[in-house]
Write a protein that holds these residues in place. Structure first.
Motif, PDB file in Angstrom:
ATOM      1  N   GLY A  16       0.817  -1.213   0.000  1.00 12.80           N
ATOM      2  CA  GLY A  16       0.000   0.000   0.000  1.00 12.80           C
ATOM      3  C   GLY A  16       0.850   1.262   0.000  1.00 12.80           C
ATOM      4  O   GLY A  16       0.581   2.215  -0.725  1.00 12.80           O
ATOM      5  N   LEU A  17       1.881   1.256   0.845  1.00  8.82           N
ATOM      6  CA  LEU A  17       2.791   2.406   0.874  1.00  8.82           C
ATOM      7  C   LEU A  17       3.544   2.547  -0.440  1.00  8.82           C
ATOM      8  O   LEU A  17       3.800   3.662  -0.904  1.00  8.82           O
ATOM      9  CB  LEU A  17       3.761   2.272   2.048  1.00  8.82           C
ATOM     10  N   GLY A  18       3.913   1.448  -1.057  1.00 12.56           N
ATOM     11  CA  GLY A  18       4.579   1.512  -2.360  1.00 12.56           C
ATOM     12  C   GLY A  18       3.671   2.103  -3.417  1.00 12.56           C
ATOM     13  O   GLY A  18       4.096   2.935  -4.228  1.00 12.56           O
ATOM     14  N   TYR A  19       2.391   1.702  -3.406  1.00  8.45           N
ATOM     15  CA  TYR A  19       1.429   2.263  -4.367  1.00  8.45           C
ATOM     16  C   TYR A  19       1.237   3.752  -4.120  1.00  8.45           C
ATOM     17  O   TYR A  19       1.209   4.544  -5.045  1.00  8.45           O
ATOM     18  CB  TYR A  19       0.093   1.519  -4.262  1.00  8.45           C
ATOM     19  N   TRP A  20       1.121   4.132  -2.836  1.00  8.03           N
ATOM     20  CA  TRP A  20       0.956   5.551  -2.501  1.00  8.03           C
ATOM     21  C   TRP A  20       2.164   6.364  -2.974  1.00  8.03           C
ATOM     22  O   TRP A  20       2.017   7.437  -3.558  1.00  8.03           O
ATOM     23  CB  TRP A  20       0.780   5.700  -0.990  1.00  8.03           C
ATOM     24  N   ALA A  21       3.368   5.853  -2.743  1.00  9.26           N
ATOM     25  CA  ALA A  21       4.586   6.549  -3.183  1.00  9.26           C
ATOM     26  C   ALA A  21       4.623   6.655  -4.705  1.00  9.26           C
ATOM     27  O   ALA A  21       5.027   7.688  -5.256  1.00  9.26           O
ATOM     28  CB  ALA A  21       5.826   5.822  -2.662  1.00  9.26           C
ATOM     29  N   TYR A  22       4.181   5.616  -5.394  1.00  9.00           N
ATOM     30  CA  TYR A  22       4.132   5.626  -6.859  1.00  9.00           C
ATOM     31  C   TYR A  22       3.192   6.716  -7.359  1.00  9.00           C
ATOM     32  O   TYR A  22       3.537   7.495  -8.248  1.00  9.00           O
ATOM     33  CB  TYR A  22       3.674   4.233  -7.326  1.00  9.00           C
ATOM     34  N   VAL A  23       1.999   6.799  -6.770  1.00 12.59           N
ATOM     35  CA  VAL A  23       1.009   7.807  -7.173  1.00 12.59           C
ATOM     36  C   VAL A  23       1.528   9.205  -6.865  1.00 12.59           C
ATOM     37  O   VAL A  23       1.423  10.124  -7.694  1.00 12.59           O
ATOM     38  CB  VAL A  23      -0.345   7.531  -6.484  1.00 12.59           C
ATOM     39  N   GLU A  24       2.096   9.397  -5.687  1.00 14.56           N
ATOM     40  CA  GLU A  24       2.620  10.713  -5.312  1.00 14.56           C
ATOM     41  C   GLU A  24       3.769  11.137  -6.222  1.00 14.56           C
ATOM     42  O   GLU A  24       3.915  12.306  -6.560  1.00 14.56           O
ATOM     43  CB  GLU A  24       3.069  10.717  -3.846  1.00 14.56           C
ATOM     44  N   ASN A  25       4.594  10.172  -6.636  1.00 10.23           N
ATOM     45  CA  ASN A  25       5.691  10.476  -7.551  1.00 10.23           C
ATOM     46  C   ASN A  25       5.151  11.010  -8.870  1.00 10.23           C
ATOM     47  O   ASN A  25       5.652  11.993  -9.412  1.00 10.23           O
ATOM     48  CB  ASN A  25       6.547   9.236  -7.772  1.00 10.23           C
ATOM     49  N   TYR A  26       4.103  10.385  -9.405  1.00  9.31           N
ATOM     50  CA  TYR A  26       3.536  10.855 -10.662  1.00  9.31           C
ATOM     51  C   TYR A  26       2.856  12.205 -10.508  1.00  9.31           C
ATOM     52  O   TYR A  26       2.929  13.061 -11.392  1.00  9.31           O
ATOM     53  CB  TYR A  26       2.582   9.813 -11.253  1.00  9.31           C
ATOM     54  N   LYS A  27       2.204  12.442  -9.355  1.00  8.26           N
ATOM     55  CA  LYS A  27       1.610  13.757  -9.112  1.00  8.26           C
ATOM     56  C   LYS A  27       2.688  14.834  -9.057  1.00  8.26           C
ATOM     57  O   LYS A  27       2.534  15.923  -9.604  1.00  8.26           O
ATOM     58  CB  LYS A  27       0.823  13.756  -7.803  1.00  8.26           C
ATOM     59  N   THR A  28       3.801  14.505  -8.399  1.00  8.40           N
ATOM     60  CA  THR A  28       4.912  15.453  -8.297  1.00  8.40           C
ATOM     61  C   THR A  28       5.518  15.741  -9.662  1.00  8.40           C
ATOM     62  O   THR A  28       5.801  16.904 -10.000  1.00  8.40           O
ATOM     63  CB  THR A  28       5.989  14.905  -7.342  1.00  8.40           C
ATOM     64  N   GLN A  29       5.723  14.703 -10.459  1.00  8.51           N
ATOM     65  CA  GLN A  29       6.274  14.900 -11.809  1.00  8.51           C
ATOM     66  C   GLN A  29       5.340  15.762 -12.647  1.00  8.51           C
ATOM     67  O   GLN A  29       5.795  16.637 -13.403  1.00  8.51           O
ATOM     68  CB  GLN A  29       6.511  13.545 -12.488  1.00  8.51           C
ATOM     69  N   HIS A  30       4.036  15.526 -12.524  1.00  2.43           N
ATOM     70  CA  HIS A  30       3.060  16.333 -13.275  1.00  2.43           C
ATOM     71  C   HIS A  30       3.114  17.791 -12.819  1.00  2.43           C
ATOM     72  O   HIS A  30       3.077  18.705 -13.655  1.00  2.43           O
ATOM     73  CB  HIS A  30       1.655  15.761 -13.087  1.00  2.43           C
ATOM     74  N   ALA A  31       3.203  18.023 -11.505  1.00  4.06           N
ATOM     75  CA  ALA A  31       3.279  19.392 -10.989  1.00  4.06           C
ATOM     76  C   ALA A  31       4.561  20.079 -11.460  1.00  4.06           C
ATOM     77  O   ALA A  31       4.545  21.259 -11.831  1.00  4.06           O
ATOM     78  CB  ALA A  31       3.197  19.381  -9.467  1.00  4.06           C
ATOM     79  N   LEU A  32       5.682  19.365 -11.464  1.00  2.56           N
ATOM     80  CA  LEU A  32       6.944  19.943 -11.933  1.00  2.56           C
ATOM     81  C   LEU A  32       6.878  20.285 -13.424  1.00  2.56           C
ATOM     82  O   LEU A  32       7.399  21.326 -13.853  1.00  2.56           O
ATOM     83  CB  LEU A  32       8.100  18.986 -11.656  1.00  2.56           C
TER      84      LEU A  32
END
Length: 129
Positions: A16-32
């Protein structure tokens, strides 16, 4: 039995934490990427502003404006400004005191107010010097 349940729950938590980190990484990349696009757009707008200011300065050259005024004199009737056309301060007609009876010198107007959504800077009503 208890140990295997703990391993299963720990494995699920890690997944679950791995999935959350994966989603947050993509959100961060999109924001950048969005920030980069906005910075690029700001740079382009600044370049356009520099060009527009240069064009404005070019179009407002006094000799160009004088030539345009001379070419269009028949339609516009523009003449150059002369010093005699300017007045002096003592030539200004100020209104009489009774011209505005709703405003008298002893009336005071309250101009203090609060903007909607502002926060009182003093916590719990304390007054600061």
């Amino acid at each position: 039995m208890m140990r295997s349940a703990f391993y299963v729950l720990a494995t699920l938590a890690v997944m679950g934490l791995g999935y959350w980190a994966y989603v947050e990484n993509y959100k961060t990349q999109h924001a950048l990427d969005e920030v980069e696009d906005l910075q690029r757009e700001i740079g382009q707008m600044r370049e356009k502003l520099v060009v527009l200011r240069a064009e404005w300065a070019y179009l407002n050259r006094p000799d160009r404006l004088r030539d345009l005024a001379e070419m269009n004199y028949d339609r516009l009737g523009l003449l150059p400004l002369m010093p005699e056309q300017f007045g002096k301060v003592d030539q200004i007609a100020y209104p009489q005191e009774d011209a505005f009876p709703f405003l008298s010198s002893d009336d005071s107007i309250d101009v203090q107010g609060n903007l909607v959504g502002t926060i009182d800077p003093s916590p719990e009503g304390e007054d600061f010097p």
